[in-house]
Design a protein around this motif. Structure first.
Motif, PDB file in Angstrom:
ATOM      1  N   ASP A 132       6.733  15.507   0.095  1.00 55.26           N
ATOM      2  CA  ASP A 132       5.309  15.825   0.230  1.00 55.26           C
ATOM      3  C   ASP A 132       5.067  17.324   0.405  1.00 55.26           C
ATOM      4  O   ASP A 132       4.014  17.837   0.024  1.00 55.26           O
ATOM      5  CB  ASP A 132       4.706  15.029   1.394  1.00 55.26           C
ATOM      6  CG  ASP A 132       4.430  13.580   1.010  1.00 55.26           C
ATOM      7  OD1 ASP A 132       4.293  13.305  -0.196  1.00 55.26           O
ATOM      8  OD2 ASP A 132       4.361  12.719   1.908  1.00 55.26           O
ATOM      9  N   LEU A 133       6.041  18.020   0.971  1.00 58.05           N
ATOM     10  CA  LEU A 133       5.939  19.481   1.027  1.00 58.05           C
ATOM     11  C   LEU A 133       5.999  20.073  -0.371  1.00 58.05           C
ATOM     12  O   LEU A 133       5.224  20.977  -0.716  1.00 58.05           O
ATOM     13  CB  LEU A 133       7.071  20.062   1.887  1.00 58.05           C
ATOM     14  CG  LEU A 133       6.886  20.002   3.405  1.00 58.05           C
ATOM     15  CD1 LEU A 133       8.197  20.313   4.120  1.00 58.05           C
ATOM     16  CD2 LEU A 133       5.793  20.974   3.853  1.00 58.05           C
ATOM     17  N   GLU A 134       6.908  19.554  -1.191  1.00 57.57           N
ATOM     18  CA  GLU A 134       7.030  20.043  -2.565  1.00 57.57           C
ATOM     19  C   GLU A 134       5.764  19.745  -3.371  1.00 57.57           C
ATOM     20  O   GLU A 134       5.365  20.527  -4.233  1.00 57.57           O
ATOM     21  CB  GLU A 134       8.241  19.404  -3.245  1.00 57.57           C
ATOM     22  CG  GLU A 134       9.585  19.902  -2.729  1.00 57.57           C
ATOM     23  CD  GLU A 134       9.799  21.392  -2.994  1.00 57.57           C
ATOM     24  OE1 GLU A 134       9.306  21.895  -4.016  1.00 57.57           O
ATOM     25  OE2 GLU A 134      10.444  22.052  -2.158  1.00 57.57           O
ATOM     26  N   LEU A 135       5.147  18.616  -3.078  1.00 57.97           N
ATOM     27  CA  LEU A 135       3.918  18.234  -3.793  1.00 57.97           C
ATOM     28  C   LEU A 135       2.693  18.973  -3.269  1.00 57.97           C
ATOM     29  O   LEU A 135       1.601  18.851  -3.829  1.00 57.97           O
ATOM     30  CB  LEU A 135       3.690  16.725  -3.662  1.00 57.97           C
ATOM     31  CG  LEU A 135       4.706  15.816  -4.378  1.00 57.97           C
ATOM     32  CD1 LEU A 135       4.501  14.363  -3.969  1.00 57.97           C
ATOM     33  CD2 LEU A 135       4.564  15.976  -5.892  1.00 57.97           C
ATOM     34  N   GLY A 136       2.863  19.709  -2.180  1.00 60.10           N
ATOM     35  CA  GLY A 136       1.736  20.450  -1.608  1.00 60.10           C
ATOM     36  C   GLY A 136       0.798  19.592  -0.795  1.00 60.10           C
ATOM     37  O   GLY A 136      -0.303  20.030  -0.435  1.00 60.10           O
ATOM     38  N   LYS A 137       1.220  18.373  -0.452  1.00 54.21           N
ATOM     39  CA  LYS A 137       0.358  17.484   0.332  1.00 54.21           C
ATOM     40  C   LYS A 137       0.349  17.870   1.810  1.00 54.21           C
ATOM     41  O   LYS A 137      -0.590  17.557   2.531  1.00 54.21           O
ATOM     42  CB  LYS A 137       0.811  16.033   0.155  1.00 54.21           C
ATOM     43  CG  LYS A 137       0.667  15.511  -1.277  1.00 54.21           C
ATOM     44  CD  LYS A 137       1.228  14.111  -1.428  1.00 54.21           C
ATOM     45  CE  LYS A 137       0.380  13.068  -0.735  1.00 54.21           C
ATOM     46  NZ  LYS A 137       0.893  11.690  -0.991  1.00 54.21           N
ATOM     47  N   VAL A 138       1.441  18.512   2.252  1.00 55.41           N
ATOM     48  CA  VAL A 138       1.538  19.013   3.625  1.00 55.41           C
ATOM     49  C   VAL A 138       1.497  20.532   3.549  1.00 55.41           C
ATOM     50  O   VAL A 138       2.340  21.155   2.916  1.00 55.41           O
ATOM     51  CB  VAL A 138       2.841  18.544   4.297  1.00 55.41           C
ATOM     52  CG1 VAL A 138       2.988  19.174   5.678  1.00 55.41           C
ATOM     53  CG2 VAL A 138       2.868  17.023   4.399  1.00 55.41           C
ATOM     54  N   GLY A 139       0.498  21.115   4.200  1.00 55.38           N
ATOM     55  CA  GLY A 139       0.273  22.547   4.068  1.00 55.38           C
ATOM     56  C   GLY A 139       1.293  23.406   4.797  1.00 55.38           C
ATOM     57  O   GLY A 139       1.839  23.008   5.827  1.00 55.38           O
ATOM     58  N   GLU A 140       1.549  24.584   4.259  1.00 63.04           N
ATOM     59  CA  GLU A 140       2.438  25.538   4.930  1.00 63.04           C
ATOM     60  C   GLU A 140       1.775  26.018   6.213  1.00 63.04           C
ATOM     61  O   GLU A 140       0.561  26.040   6.332  1.00 63.04           O
ATOM     62  CB  GLU A 140       2.764  26.695   3.998  1.00 63.04           C
ATOM     63  CG  GLU A 140       3.596  26.267   2.786  1.00 63.04           C
ATOM     64  CD  GLU A 140       4.497  27.377   2.274  1.00 63.04           C
ATOM     65  OE1 GLU A 140       4.777  28.323   3.032  1.00 63.04           O
ATOM     66  OE2 GLU A 140       4.925  27.280   1.117  1.00 63.04           O
ATOM     67  N   GLY A 141       2.613  26.393   7.163  1.00 61.99           N
ATOM     68  CA  GLY A 141       2.109  26.801   8.472  1.00 61.99           C
ATOM     69  C   GLY A 141       1.932  25.644   9.425  1.00 61.99           C
ATOM     70  O   GLY A 141       1.562  25.833  10.588  1.00 61.99           O
ATOM     71  N   SER A 142       2.220  24.421   8.949  1.00 56.91           N
ATOM     72  CA  SER A 142       2.040  23.224   9.775  1.00 56.91           C
ATOM     73  C   SER A 142       3.213  23.011  10.719  1.00 56.91           C
ATOM     74  O   SER A 142       4.340  23.442  10.453  1.00 56.91           O
ATOM     75  CB  SER A 142       1.893  21.980   8.890  1.00 56.91           C
ATOM     76  OG  SER A 142       0.782  22.075   8.032  1.00 56.91           O
ATOM     77  N   THR A 143       2.934  22.325  11.820  1.00 56.34           N
ATOM     78  CA  THR A 143       3.977  21.837  12.717  1.00 56.34           C
ATOM     79  C   THR A 143       4.105  20.341  12.494  1.00 56.34           C
ATOM     80  O   THR A 143       3.119  19.605  12.612  1.00 56.34           O
ATOM     81  CB  THR A 143       3.629  22.114  14.189  1.00 56.34           C
ATOM     82  OG1 THR A 143       3.603  23.532  14.402  1.00 56.34           O
ATOM     83  CG2 THR A 143       4.668  21.492  15.131  1.00 56.34           C
ATOM     84  N   ILE A 144       5.304  19.895  12.148  1.00 60.13           N
ATOM     85  CA  ILE A 144       5.532  18.485  11.819  1.00 60.13           C
ATOM     86  C   ILE A 144       6.650  17.924  12.683  1.00 60.13           C
ATOM     87  O   ILE A 144       7.710  18.538  12.820  1.00 60.13           O
ATOM     88  CB  ILE A 144       5.928  18.299  10.337  1.00 60.13           C
ATOM     89  CG1 ILE A 144       4.963  19.031   9.410  1.00 60.13           C
ATOM     90  CG2 ILE A 144       5.992  16.825   9.990  1.00 60.13           C
ATOM     91  CD1 ILE A 144       5.596  20.171   8.654  1.00 60.13           C
ATOM     92  N   VAL A 145       6.415  16.765  13.272  1.00 61.72           N
ATOM     93  CA  VAL A 145       7.453  16.051  14.003  1.00 61.72           C
ATOM     94  C   VAL A 145       7.896  14.862  13.158  1.00 61.72           C
ATOM     95  O   VAL A 145       7.068  14.136  12.601  1.00 61.72           O
ATOM     96  CB  VAL A 145       6.954  15.561  15.377  1.00 61.72           C
ATOM     97  CG1 VAL A 145       7.972  14.617  16.021  1.00 61.72           C
ATOM     98  CG2 VAL A 145       6.699  16.750  16.299  1.00 61.72           C
ATOM     99  N   CYS A 146       9.202  14.688  13.031  1.00 64.51           N
ATOM    100  CA  CYS A 146       9.772  13.526  12.343  1.00 64.51           C
ATOM    101  C   CYS A 146      10.509  12.669  13.359  1.00 64.51           C
ATOM    102  O   CYS A 146      11.396  13.170  14.057  1.00 64.51           O
ATOM    103  CB  CYS A 146      10.750  13.968  11.259  1.00 64.51           C
ATOM    104  SG  CYS A 146      10.037  14.954   9.924  1.00 64.51           S
TER     105      CYS A 146
END
Length: 374
Positions: free
Chosen positions: A319-333
């Motif tokens: 989803d990062l590659e697809l641009g669905k999750v914006g840069e500068g975001s904080t993501i927890v997995c």
């Protein structure tokens, strides 16, 4: 510093237990939130990714959070036995907490469809393991039928107390970060965990969860507004077991990620409601993508998680590659289980040991061959 005694004692005022309820605990919870230092650079994305490593719970998976609540309440209600259907982790956790409580445990597992690491736990803790010629969904149907006729308590995620225990992941993430992340990604199998995460975040924001249409016992227990917003929830399923993505049950689910090999999730509707309310989505990953990221996490970050856990990161990277999750975001997995749960899969995709004579020259030759080039 006070001795940590488990998540029930820590969050007693935010869980459906009384002040004098005796917790059946193995000191679960308080798992690390590990910032990934190398992976974001490899994918060339300016994001902050953190792994909530649930594989460091007592039996090696997030199931312990819910099981401490389910077994605590079962004992309080006078139960002498618990039962569950499982692809592995639930059976391991149920067996351990039943042993701790001094009650009997029965687990139904699909014959030949459970990782040996998980099966060994259920057996070692003394549960009665019943293998069925069918899949997890068949087992889930059967335990519900059995519970109507026999004096056993179901501890699958249809048990509302399981979800209440699992919501504490959100509390811990907020405490560690000082607020919620922008996105929270996790694997989706029976779909109880994404539901639980959302309940935890909603309660922390003082928000209602009426949209989830939760059964009694799963509704907000105590809303304590500590944050102003909630994260976007991202749920990932394996391509061979992706009923929510497909919009229909999968009759014979198949995936190397055995923990999420489920074709008809019990918490399907609640999970969809949580995703929709958060502005999130569901997506899928192939087994090849899952295994590639499992290995990548182990070799670049030192985190050994089971295949089903790796899908949270694999899906996020897509989803990062697809641009669905914006840069500068904080993501927890959320990494739901430890890699030692399924050693056969790990060994199959790893380099074989190098065998040499017990001589210094031979050892030095191997070292020179494998030293990183400057």
């Amino acid at each position: 510093m006070a001795h940590y005694t488990g998540l029930i004692d820590k969050y007693r005022d935010r869980l459906p237990v009384a002040a004098d309820t005796r917790a059946v605990s193995l000191c679960e919870g308080a798992t690390p939130l590990i910032e990934l230092r190398n992976l974001p650079a490899l994918v060339r994305k300016k994001v902050r990714i953190l792994a909530k490593f649930e594989g460091l719970n007592p039996t090696g998976s997030f199931k312990d959070r819910g099981m401490t609540m389910a077994v605590t309440r079962a004992v309080e209600e006078g139960a002498r036995a618990i039962i569950c259907a499982s692809t592995g982790n639930t059976s391991a956790s149920a067996a351990a907490y039943a042993a701790r409580a001094g009650i009997a445990c029965f687990v139904l597992i699909p014959e030949g469809k459970i990782a040996l690491g998980k099966l060994s736990q259920a057996m070692m803790h003394g549960s009665v393991v019943i293998q069925i010629r069918g899949n997890f969904d068949d087992g889930m149907r059967l335990v519900q039928e059995v519970a109507k006729a026999q004096p056993v308590n179901i501890v699958n995620s249809i048990n509302p107390y399981r979800i209440q225990g699992q919501k504490t992941i959100a509390f811990e993430v907020i405490e560690a970060l000082g607020g919620p992340p922008d996105y929270h990604a996790l694997p989706v199998g029976n779909a109880g965990n994404i539901t639980a995460h959302w309940i935890g975040y909603s309660e922390s924001a003082g928000a209602d969860t009426a949209a989830l249409r939760l059964p009694e016992g799963m509704r907000n227990y105590r809303k304590q507004k500590m944050v102003e917003r909630r994260p976007i929830m991202l749920g990932y399923q394996a391509s061979g077991a992706a009923p929510i993505v497909r919009g229909r049950p999968v009759e014979n689910p198949e995936t190397v990620a055995t923990a999420i090999r489920i074709g008809n999730p019990v918490s399907w509707q609640q999970a969809v409601a949580a995703s929709r309310e958060s502005g999130g989505w569901f997506a899928e990953c192939t087994d090849e993508e899952i295994l590639r990221v499992q290995k990548l996490l182990a070799q670049t970050e030192g985190i050994f998680c089971e295949p089903a856990s790796a899908i949270a990161v694999a899906g996020l990277l897509k989803d990062l590659e697809l641009g669905k999750v914006g840069e500068g975001s904080t993501i927890v997995c959320t990494l739901t289980g430890h890699g030692l749960k399924d050693p056969d899969v790990a060994i199959a995709q790893s380099a074989k040991p190098v065998t040499v004579d017990a001589e210094l020259k031979a050892i030095e030759g191997v070292i020179r061959q494998h030293l990183p080039k400057t």
